[in-house]
Design a protein around this motif. Structure first.
Motif, mmCIF file in Angstrom:
data_model
loop_
_atom_site.group_PDB
_atom_site.id
_atom_site.type_symbol
_atom_site.label_atom_id
_atom_site.label_comp_id
_atom_site.label_asym_id
_atom_site.label_seq_id
_atom_site.Cartn_x
_atom_site.Cartn_y
_atom_site.Cartn_z
ATOM 1 N N ILE A 62 0.864 -1.176 0.000
ATOM 2 C CA ILE A 62 0.000 0.000 0.000
ATOM 3 C C ILE A 62 0.902 1.228 0.000
ATOM 4 N N THR A 63 0.534 2.245 -0.759
ATOM 5 C CA THR A 63 1.274 3.505 -0.695
ATOM 6 C C THR A 63 0.354 4.604 -0.187
ATOM 7 N N GLY A 64 0.952 5.599 0.408
ATOM 8 C CA GLY A 64 0.188 6.709 0.964
ATOM 9 C C GLY A 64 1.122 7.665 1.671
ATOM 10 N N SER A 65 0.798 7.987 2.912
ATOM 11 C CA SER A 65 1.654 8.901 3.666
ATOM 12 C C SER A 65 1.590 8.580 5.154
ATOM 13 N N ALA A 66 2.636 8.995 5.852
ATOM 14 C CA ALA A 66 2.675 8.922 7.317
ATOM 15 C C ALA A 66 2.554 10.344 7.820
ATOM 16 N N SER A 67 1.615 10.567 8.722
ATOM 17 C CA SER A 67 1.342 11.926 9.183
ATOM 18 C C SER A 67 1.250 11.978 10.702
ATOM 19 N N VAL A 68 2.009 12.898 11.301
ATOM 20 C CA VAL A 68 1.987 13.059 12.762
ATOM 21 C C VAL A 68 0.647 13.648 13.178
ATOM 22 N N PHE B 232 5.657 10.791 2.242
ATOM 23 C CA PHE B 232 5.253 9.596 1.487
ATOM 24 C C PHE B 232 5.723 8.339 2.208
ATOM 25 N N THR B 233 4.904 7.299 2.163
ATOM 26 C CA THR B 233 5.218 6.059 2.879
ATOM 27 C C THR B 233 4.663 4.866 2.106
ATOM 28 N N PHE B 234 5.338 3.729 2.215
ATOM 29 C CA PHE B 234 4.738 2.500 1.689
ATOM 30 C C PHE B 234 4.681 1.456 2.793
ATOM 31 N N VAL B 235 3.663 0.623 2.717
ATOM 32 C CA VAL B 235 3.400 -0.384 3.751
ATOM 33 C C VAL B 235 3.402 -1.767 3.118
ATOM 34 N N LYS B 236 4.189 -2.655 3.693
ATOM 35 C CA LYS B 236 4.190 -4.055 3.273
ATOM 36 C C LYS B 236 3.169 -4.797 4.120
ATOM 37 N N VAL B 237 2.156 -5.326 3.474
ATOM 38 C CA VAL B 237 1.031 -5.932 4.188
ATOM 39 C C VAL B 237 1.337 -7.379 4.533
ATOM 40 N N THR B 238 1.020 -7.738 5.765
ATOM 41 C CA THR B 238 1.157 -9.121 6.220
ATOM 42 C C THR B 238 -0.201 -9.791 6.117
ATOM 43 N N GLU B 239 -0.240 -10.960 5.506
ATOM 44 C CA GLU B 239 -1.521 -11.657 5.344
ATOM 45 C C GLU B 239 -2.138 -11.961 6.702
ATOM 46 N N SER B 240 -3.451 -11.836 6.747
ATOM 47 C CA SER B 240 -4.151 -12.055 8.005
ATOM 48 C C SER B 240 -5.486 -12.729 7.737
ATOM 49 N N ASN B 241 -5.946 -13.515 8.725
ATOM 50 C CA ASN B 241 -7.246 -14.169 8.618
ATOM 51 C C ASN B 241 -8.369 -13.302 9.167
ATOM 52 N N GLU B 242 -7.977 -12.143 9.724
ATOM 53 C CA GLU B 242 -8.990 -11.232 10.263
ATOM 54 C C GLU B 242 -9.817 -10.640 9.119
ATOM 55 N N THR B 243 -11.090 -10.381 9.399
ATOM 56 C CA THR B 243 -11.979 -9.868 8.358
ATOM 57 C C THR B 243 -11.906 -8.358 8.213
ATOM 58 N N GLU B 244 -11.616 -7.644 9.301
ATOM 59 C CA GLU B 244 -11.640 -6.189 9.263
ATOM 60 C C GLU B 244 -10.259 -5.547 9.285
ATOM 61 N N THR B 245 -9.330 -6.134 10.022
ATOM 62 C CA THR B 245 -7.990 -5.550 10.117
ATOM 63 C C THR B 245 -6.920 -6.589 9.830
ATOM 64 N N SER B 246 -5.777 -6.110 9.404
ATOM 65 C CA SER B 246 -4.611 -6.962 9.195
ATOM 66 C C SER B 246 -3.411 -6.233 9.767
ATOM 67 N N SER B 247 -2.243 -6.739 9.529
ATOM 68 C CA SER B 247 -1.039 -6.083 10.048
ATOM 69 C C SER B 247 -0.102 -5.768 8.903
ATOM 70 N N GLY B 248 0.840 -4.905 9.172
ATOM 71 C CA GLY B 248 1.788 -4.537 8.138
ATOM 72 C C GLY B 248 2.948 -3.754 8.718
ATOM 73 N N THR B 249 3.941 -3.534 7.890
ATOM 74 C CA THR B 249 5.119 -2.769 8.286
ATOM 75 C C THR B 249 5.261 -1.568 7.370
ATOM 76 N N ALA B 250 5.357 -0.386 7.981
ATOM 77 C CA ALA B 250 5.529 0.844 7.215
ATOM 78 C C ALA B 250 7.010 1.133 7.029
ATOM 79 N N PHE B 251 7.362 1.595 5.842
ATOM 80 C CA PHE B 251 8.720 2.006 5.531
ATOM 81 C C PHE B 251 8.667 3.492 5.191
ATOM 82 N N ILE B 252 9.301 4.292 6.049
ATOM 83 C CA ILE B 252 9.106 5.740 6.028
ATOM 84 C C ILE B 252 10.421 6.451 5.722
ATOM 85 N N PRO B 253 10.492 7.221 4.643
ATOM 86 C CA PRO B 253 11.730 7.936 4.276
ATOM 87 C C PRO B 253 11.925 9.208 5.099
ATOM 88 N N ALA B 254 12.250 9.040 6.357
ATOM 89 C CA ALA B 254 12.385 10.185 7.264
ATOM 90 C C ALA B 254 13.650 10.980 6.961
#
Length: 268
Positions: free
Chosen positions: A80-86, A128-150
């Motif tokens: 997923i791509t998007g942004s990280a915002s404080v 700008f940020t991209f997130v590597k999504v981790t597969e999950s069996n949950e129906t509403e939420t999953s987990s992932g790792t954000a990679f942020i060019p700080a």
């Protein structure tokens, strides 16, 4: 009387010289130990001027994303791509929201003081940020790792954003049943730029950008059938990818490039 006066003047002169030397030495010591001025080059440090804790250096920073929306739109498979915002709130003054490309909150990073402070200090709170999504069996939420060019330069961040734009375009092209040779050549040109950007940021292991081993042989056959000699000559600049093919496919591709040179009057 004159001798006494001369003697006293000599002593006074010696004393003045000694004091002058002491003042000069003191000024030199102060100048060598003086702090950096506003004109001095600044590097990322562990604390800002107001004492906030920061990352030691700028770069791609990794952080776990909590409550990642399971149906968030993927830019490319698994990412997923998007942004990280404080965005601090009453329960977490160091909260960082993850937003998709439509500015919709799809997750957040909890209580990460160093990340929050660094984004405020170096990126005005949003980047700008991209997130590597981790597969999950949950129906509403999953987990992932954000990679942020700080703290990276604007050009580097824009190049990173373009990586995902180009990969998205590549996937759309390859999903078509009939692909124009110009589109194949664009994929190869983009691949070179993508590889260069990821290598420069030292994140080549995060994203699989490999191309099918059949892409270049398919393209070279298509160009030969169309007698598009100019297209085949353009293919030669991707010799690094051709050399990664099997001997059979590499040999066939180079034979077609040689044929293009012959038909355009170039030396083989």
């Amino acid at each position: 009387m004159r001798k006494i006066t001369a003697f006293l003047l000599s002593i006074a002169g010696t004393a003045v010289s000694a004091v002058a030397r002491m003042l000069s030495d003191s000024e030199q010591k102060e100048s060598t130990s003086a702090p950096e001025t506003a004109l001095s080059p600044k590097k990322p440090t562990e604390s800002s001027e107001n004492g906030k804790e920061l990352y030691k250096t700028a770069g791609i920073k990794k952080a776990e994303v909590k409550q990642l929306t399971n149906n968030a739109p993927l830019t490319i498979p698994g990412f997923i791509t998007g942004s990280a915002s404080v965005r601090p709130h009453e329960h977490d003054k160091y909260n960082v929201d993850i937003l998709d490309t439509h500015e919709k909150v799809i997750g957040h990073i909890e209580k990460n003081r160093r990340l929050c402070n660094s984004l405020e200090e170096w990126n005005r709170g949003t980047v700008f940020t991209f997130v590597k999504v981790t597969e999950s069996n949950e129906t509403e939420t999953s987990s992932g790792t954000a990679f942020i060019p700080a703290g990276l330069a604007t050009k580097e961040i824009n190049n990173l954003r373009e990586v995902f734009e180009k990969l998205s375009i590549r996937n759309k092209i390859l999903s078509n049943e009939n692909i124009h040779s110009a589109d194949y050549l664009k994929i190869l040109d983009d691949h070179k730029q993508i590889s260069r950007t990821l290598a420069g940021l030292n994140i080549t292991d995060l994203i699989d950008i490999s191309l099918s081993k059949r892409l270049i042989p398919t393209l070279s056959k298509q160009l030969e059938d169309q007698q598009d000699w100019a297209g085949l000559l353009k293919l030669e600049k991707h010799s690094d990818l051709i050399d990664e093919l099997s001997k059979r496919f590499a040999g066939t591709t180079y034979r077609r490039i040689s044929k293009a040179k012959k038909n355009t009057g170039q030396k083989i």
